[in-house]
Motif scaffolding. Structure first.
Motif, PDB file in Angstrom:
ATOM      1  N   GLY A  10      -5.901   4.610  11.669  1.00  0.00           N
ATOM      2  CA  GLY A  10      -5.680   4.464  10.234  1.00  0.00           C
ATOM      3  C   GLY A  10      -4.335   3.824   9.955  1.00  0.00           C
ATOM      4  O   GLY A  10      -3.293   4.481  10.096  1.00  0.00           O
ATOM      5  N   LYS A  11      -4.352   2.551   9.585  1.00  0.00           N
ATOM      6  CA  LYS A  11      -3.106   1.859   9.273  1.00  0.00           C
ATOM      7  C   LYS A  11      -2.747   2.113   7.815  1.00  0.00           C
ATOM      8  O   LYS A  11      -3.442   1.689   6.904  1.00  0.00           O
ATOM      9  N   CYS A  12      -1.662   2.805   7.602  1.00  0.00           N
ATOM     10  CA  CYS A  12      -1.251   3.196   6.258  1.00  0.00           C
ATOM     11  C   CYS A  12      -0.836   1.971   5.439  1.00  0.00           C
ATOM     12  O   CYS A  12      -0.137   1.088   5.954  1.00  0.00           O
ATOM     13  N   PRO A  13      -1.258   1.882   4.174  1.00  0.00           N
ATOM     14  CA  PRO A  13      -0.806   0.773   3.328  1.00  0.00           C
ATOM     15  C   PRO A  13       0.720   0.727   3.259  1.00  0.00           C
ATOM     16  O   PRO A  13       1.373   1.765   3.125  1.00  0.00           O
ATOM     17  N   GLU A  14       1.279  -0.476   3.347  1.00  0.00           N
ATOM     18  CA  GLU A  14       2.733  -0.625   3.328  1.00  0.00           C
ATOM     19  C   GLU A  14       3.356  -0.063   2.059  1.00  0.00           C
ATOM     20  O   GLU A  14       4.493   0.415   2.062  1.00  0.00           O
ATOM     21  N   ALA A  15       2.613  -0.113   0.957  1.00  0.00           N
ATOM     22  CA  ALA A  15       3.156   0.354  -0.322  1.00  0.00           C
ATOM     23  C   ALA A  15       3.463   1.845  -0.311  1.00  0.00           C
ATOM     24  O   ALA A  15       4.260   2.327  -1.127  1.00  0.00           O
ATOM     25  N   LEU A  16       2.849   2.599   0.610  1.00  0.00           N
ATOM     26  CA  LEU A  16       3.100   4.036   0.680  1.00  0.00           C
ATOM     27  C   LEU A  16       4.434   4.349   1.356  1.00  0.00           C
ATOM     28  O   LEU A  16       4.965   5.448   1.208  1.00  0.00           O
ATOM     29  N   GLN A  17       4.951   3.405   2.101  1.00  0.00           N
ATOM     30  CA  GLN A  17       6.147   3.650   2.901  1.00  0.00           C
ATOM     31  C   GLN A  17       7.405   3.483   2.051  1.00  0.00           C
ATOM     32  O   GLN A  17       7.768   2.379   1.669  1.00  0.00           O
ATOM     33  N   SER A  18       8.040   4.590   1.748  1.00  0.00           N
ATOM     34  CA  SER A  18       9.252   4.564   0.924  1.00  0.00           C
ATOM     35  C   SER A  18      10.479   4.239   1.780  1.00  0.00           C
ATOM     36  O   SER A  18      10.662   4.816   2.849  1.00  0.00           O
ATOM     37  N   PRO A  19      11.325   3.321   1.318  1.00  0.00           N
ATOM     38  CA  PRO A  19      12.546   3.001   2.074  1.00  0.00           C
ATOM     39  C   PRO A  19      13.547   4.157   2.111  1.00  0.00           C
ATOM     40  O   PRO A  19      14.464   4.167   2.917  1.00  0.00           O
ATOM     41  N   HIS A  20      13.347   5.129   1.230  1.00  0.00           N
ATOM     42  CA  HIS A  20      14.267   6.269   1.155  1.00  0.00           C
ATOM     43  C   HIS A  20      13.686   7.522   1.814  1.00  0.00           C
ATOM     44  O   HIS A  20      14.221   8.609   1.659  1.00  0.00           O
ATOM     45  N   SER A  21      12.585   7.341   2.531  1.00  0.00           N
ATOM     46  CA  SER A  21      11.922   8.498   3.116  1.00  0.00           C
ATOM     47  C   SER A  21      12.739   9.099   4.258  1.00  0.00           C
ATOM     48  O   SER A  21      13.380   8.386   5.033  1.00  0.00           O
ATOM     49  N   GLU A  22      12.696  10.413   4.355  1.00  0.00           N
ATOM     50  CA  GLU A  22      13.338  11.136   5.451  1.00  0.00           C
ATOM     51  C   GLU A  22      12.261  11.861   6.256  1.00  0.00           C
ATOM     52  O   GLU A  22      12.369  13.041   6.557  1.00  0.00           O
ATOM     53  N   SER A  23      11.211  11.117   6.586  1.00  0.00           N
ATOM     54  CA  SER A  23      10.080  11.714   7.280  1.00  0.00           C
ATOM     55  C   SER A  23      10.372  11.915   8.760  1.00  0.00           C
ATOM     56  O   SER A  23      11.343  11.408   9.307  1.00  0.00           O
ATOM     57  N   VAL A  24       9.489  12.647   9.397  1.00  0.00           N
ATOM     58  CA  VAL A  24       9.591  12.934  10.823  1.00  0.00           C
ATOM     59  C   VAL A  24       8.373  12.342  11.516  1.00  0.00           C
ATOM     60  O   VAL A  24       7.509  11.747  10.871  1.00  0.00           O
TER      61      VAL A  24
END
Length: 250
Positions: A10-24
């Motif tokens: 599942g390739k996530c849409p680029e629009a979901l990726q926040s530049p400010h995300s602090e994900s793991v």
């Protein structure tokens, strides 16, 4: 319910990726699955190898939107909610009287994969009710995901730090794995491994991302709306032979 899929599934849409995300990394050392199990005692977790992981629990479920889980012929399916026209769909897919919603979804997917008699959007549109589901086919390493047109079931998705696709009916679990790169799953839409995100209500129209902004003014994921001015050239999924994988043909 929880699913974390590798980018190959599942390739996530680029629009979901926040530049400010602090994900793991949701998959590293089973991080998100362990968190899910700690929040939902008795959860069942299935390791899908390099493809990812799925987890299921009946803990804290809404009795009006029950969760179901089934494994059949290399398919794993998580379902929440209910379908109103179950009797009609059982007859359509030649199922016995004991078949429930999760079995219907799996049989509908199998029919699409093996015979492709209808466009995928029509198959999902024929599910009348309040639902969200996640199906993974390990034989073709393909995912099939959808939510009803009213967004009746809480259902979220996003991407972790490694670009893995995260899906859950629990907002806090999604936030834990995705940081700010998460959003409600678009209502009236379905997602497939090769076809990406599409609207089953308006299958000929493109979907355009609309940035979500949190209380601090930072972009956190995106919602997706039907672009009424756009129109797809492809009208559906071509018929394929029983040996072919339908998801690679539309």
């Amino acid at each position: 319910m929880l699913a974390v899929f590798d980018k190959s599934v599942g390739k996530c849409p680029e629009a979901l990726q926040s530049p400010h995300s602090e994900s793991v990394c949701a998959l590293k050392d089973g991080f998100l699955a362990q968190h899910f199990s700690s929040v939902h005692p008795g959860a069942v977790t299935i390791n899908l190898g390099s493809a990812g992981v799925v987890a299921y629990s009946i803990d804290k479920q809404n009795p009006l939107l029950p969760r179901l889980f089934a494994v059949m012929d290399d398919m794993f399916c998580l379902f929440q909610g209910h379908i109103e026209n179950v009797a009609h769909l059982k007859q359509q897919y030649g199922l016995n009287k004991t078949a429930n919603e999760v079995i219907i979804v799996m049989e509908a997917y199998r029919t699409l994969r093996d015979r492709g008699p209808y466009p995928a959007d029509k198959v999902v549109r024929d599910f009348h009710g309040k639902y969200a589901f996640i199906l993974y086919d390990s034989s073709s390493k393909a995912a099939f995901i959808a939510a009803d047109a009213d967004g009746s079931v809480p259902f979220f998705w996003g991407t972790d730090s490694e670009g893995h696709l995260v899906l859950s009916d629990d907002a806090e679990t999604a936030k834990k794995g995705c940081g700010k790169s998460f959003a409600p799953f678009p209502k009236g839409c379905f997602f497939t491994t090769s076809g990406g995100l599409r609207s089953f209500e308006h299958p000929l129209n493109e979907l355009k991302p609309v940035p979500r902004v949190d209380s601090s003014g930072q972009v956190c994921g995106a919602t997706f709306k039907v672009d009424e001015e756009s129109s797809r050239k492809e009208t559906g999924m071509p018929r394929v032979g029983s040996a072919a994988n339908w998801s690679q043909n539309y």
